[in-house]
Design a protein around this motif. Sequence first.
Motif: not given
Length: 341
Positions: A148-158
């Motif tokens: 989930v935390n990695k997905a949050i970082v990915d979302l910030a990039a997107q």
Amino acid sequence: MTLYAELHRHLGGSVVPRILWRYFQRNSSDKISQFIEYTDFEEFYTRKRNTLDEYLELHTLVESVQTEDSLPYFIYRLLRGAYIFENLAYLELRYTPYLRTPEDLSQSQRIDLMASIVDIVGKTSNSLKYPIVTSQILCMHSRLPYEVNKAIVDLAAQKREYVCAVDLAGGDRYYRERLDELVKLYEYALSSGIKTTGHVYETKDGCYQELLPHLMRIGHGIQIPLLYPELLPDLAKRNQCLEVCPTTYIKTGTLEDIRQLKLVFERCFDAGVDIAICTDNAGLHNVRLPFEYENLLTYDIINFEMLQSCQDAAFRHAFAWPYGERPASILNDIYSRNNLK
């Protein structure tokens, strides 16, 4: 009129008691059934807690109602108050998007819905008539799985049109057992060009020197000047700014007296470490940013010159402020040009 920048405000803790009470009255009356009248609710909502963990439990009360449907309601009232009562020109709102998705869905479904939450916060903020520059900081959470935390970082990039950085929140005493994992997440964020801040050195349980090199700003960080002043020269070299939220430390029981912050400001100023004064959870505290300024002056923790330096630092370290100067400088230039005509 002086205009300010707010760098550390949580979406969950930003809802002032009266607004939350009215929302519950209209939509979730069961959540306030234990309170006879509003004053009882306000006292419960804003009272001092014994520990940071106890304090953070209040966030779950608000997170549970900040859904896709209700977020525009809260965002509108938040920005209205920020502009009218606080003179904010710039506001970074931080929150964990995963915690605004329905709990009855699977983890993967909730991850997929996070983008919608970010869009709602961003579009609502940009559609309002109040002239405040806003951006979002997405919070990784110490109690959420790595995926989930990695997905949050990915979302910030997107979602760079709406998101300026990532943060780490959720209670700093839980970082230790996952420290290697958290360092990797910050390294991943930086390698993706994402700016970083993090809740560290807020309490005595949250002192993790391993995380410091990966942070562009430090969420709170007051234990560095209080307990580890030898670290301050490194912070100055890295141009790291502390996001100091005075009322928080009293509300969480982290400090017994706000005047203990005098040493924080003195040591940081002596070492050349910038401080941005923030509110953290203006709603939970029922305290707005100008009162934080006034309180520090009243208790002789800082003087007016130091206050102005902190206000300048807030704009200088703002992740998404699009101008080279703070608003006062821009307005002074306009005033000077008009006088020369």
